[in-house]
Motif scaffolding. Structure first.
Motif, PDB file in Angstrom:
ATOM      1  N   SER A  42       0.910  -1.203   0.021  1.00  0.00           N
ATOM      2  CA  SER A  42       0.006  -0.026   0.152  1.00  0.00           C
ATOM      3  C   SER A  42       0.837   1.279   0.076  1.00  0.00           C
ATOM      4  O   SER A  42       1.005   2.192   1.047  1.00  0.00           O
ATOM      5  CB  SER A  42      -0.751  -0.179   1.198  1.00  0.00           C
ATOM      6  N   PRO A  43       1.563   1.615  -1.106  1.00  0.00           N
ATOM      7  CA  PRO A  43       2.462   2.673  -1.179  1.00  0.00           C
ATOM      8  C   PRO A  43       1.808   4.154  -1.360  1.00  0.00           C
ATOM      9  O   PRO A  43       0.529   4.015  -1.574  1.00  0.00           O
ATOM     10  CB  PRO A  43       3.226   2.518  -2.497  1.00  0.00           C
ATOM     11  N   ASP A  44       2.174   5.100  -1.089  1.00  0.00           N
ATOM     12  CA  ASP A  44       1.804   6.590  -1.159  1.00  0.00           C
ATOM     13  C   ASP A  44       1.384   6.728  -2.298  1.00  0.00           C
ATOM     14  O   ASP A  44       2.235   6.713  -3.451  1.00  0.00           O
ATOM     15  CB  ASP A  44       2.592   7.431  -0.450  1.00  0.00           C
ATOM     16  N   PRO A  45       0.155   6.946  -2.917  1.00  0.00           N
ATOM     17  CA  PRO A  45      -0.232   7.096  -4.215  1.00  0.00           C
ATOM     18  C   PRO A  45       0.234   8.559  -4.645  1.00  0.00           C
ATOM     19  O   PRO A  45       0.352   8.808  -5.808  1.00  0.00           O
ATOM     20  CB  PRO A  45      -1.766   7.239  -3.989  1.00  0.00           C
ATOM     21  N   MET A  46       0.738   9.388  -3.803  1.00  0.00           N
ATOM     22  CA  MET A  46       1.447  10.601  -4.148  1.00  0.00           C
ATOM     23  C   MET A  46       2.828  10.762  -4.508  1.00  0.00           C
ATOM     24  O   MET A  46       3.114  11.542  -5.032  1.00  0.00           O
ATOM     25  CB  MET A  46       1.031  11.800  -3.234  1.00  0.00           C
ATOM     26  N   ASN A  47       3.358   9.415  -4.385  1.00  0.00           N
ATOM     27  CA  ASN A  47       4.850   9.253  -4.632  1.00  0.00           C
ATOM     28  C   ASN A  47       4.984   9.198  -6.100  1.00  0.00           C
ATOM     29  O   ASN A  47       4.311   8.756  -6.738  1.00  0.00           O
ATOM     30  CB  ASN A  47       5.136   8.087  -4.106  1.00  0.00           C
ATOM     31  N   VAL A  51       5.224   5.860  -7.901  1.00  0.00           N
ATOM     32  CA  VAL A  51       4.112   5.203  -7.741  1.00  0.00           C
ATOM     33  C   VAL A  51       3.248   5.771  -8.884  1.00  0.00           C
ATOM     34  O   VAL A  51       2.505   5.130  -9.886  1.00  0.00           O
ATOM     35  CB  VAL A  51       3.364   5.006  -6.714  1.00  0.00           C
ATOM     36  N   GLN A  52       3.284   7.014  -8.981  1.00  0.00           N
ATOM     37  CA  GLN A  52       2.237   7.661 -10.180  1.00  0.00           C
ATOM     38  C   GLN A  52       2.938   7.252 -11.625  1.00  0.00           C
ATOM     39  O   GLN A  52       1.919   7.089 -12.289  1.00  0.00           O
ATOM     40  CB  GLN A  52       2.330   9.119 -10.034  1.00  0.00           C
TER      41      GLN A  52
END
Length: 97
Positions: free
Chosen positions: A36-41, A44-45
């Motif tokens: 569950s990584p940070d979607p704002m990274n 990840v984007q």
């Protein structure tokens, strides 16, 4: 004919590299989904933007399941394309020489 053979050989090489890159991007995205990584990274984007156009059509074809198996289906498609399409292009390049 050697120019056409070189073109087909280079095309096979590029397709092989692109399929390999897509394979690794999807694998990394699947592994990241477990934590569950940070979607704002930004990483990840980037992974979402590059893999979603490939995964979404497969996801639409599959019935709703408890887990997302679209990466597995795409892995099989990539492996098939590497074994069939890339190998056929390399063989065609050899025969054109």
């Amino acid at each position: 004919m050697f120019v056409l053979a070189n073109f087909v050989d280079a095309l096979a090489w590029v397709v092989n590299i692109l399929l390999t890159i897509m394979y690794w991007l999807i694998l990394i995205r699947a592994l990241l989904s477990w934590v569950s990584p940070d979607p704002m990274n930004p990483l990840v984007q980037f992974l979402m933007r590059t893999t979603e156009p490939v995964l979404e059509p497969v996801r639409r074809l599959l019935p709703p399941l408890a887990i997302d198996i679209s990466p597995i289906i795409v892995f099989f498609i990539i492996i098939f394309l590497k074994r069939f399409l890339v190998a056929s292009l390399y063989e065609l390049a050899l025969r054109l020489q």
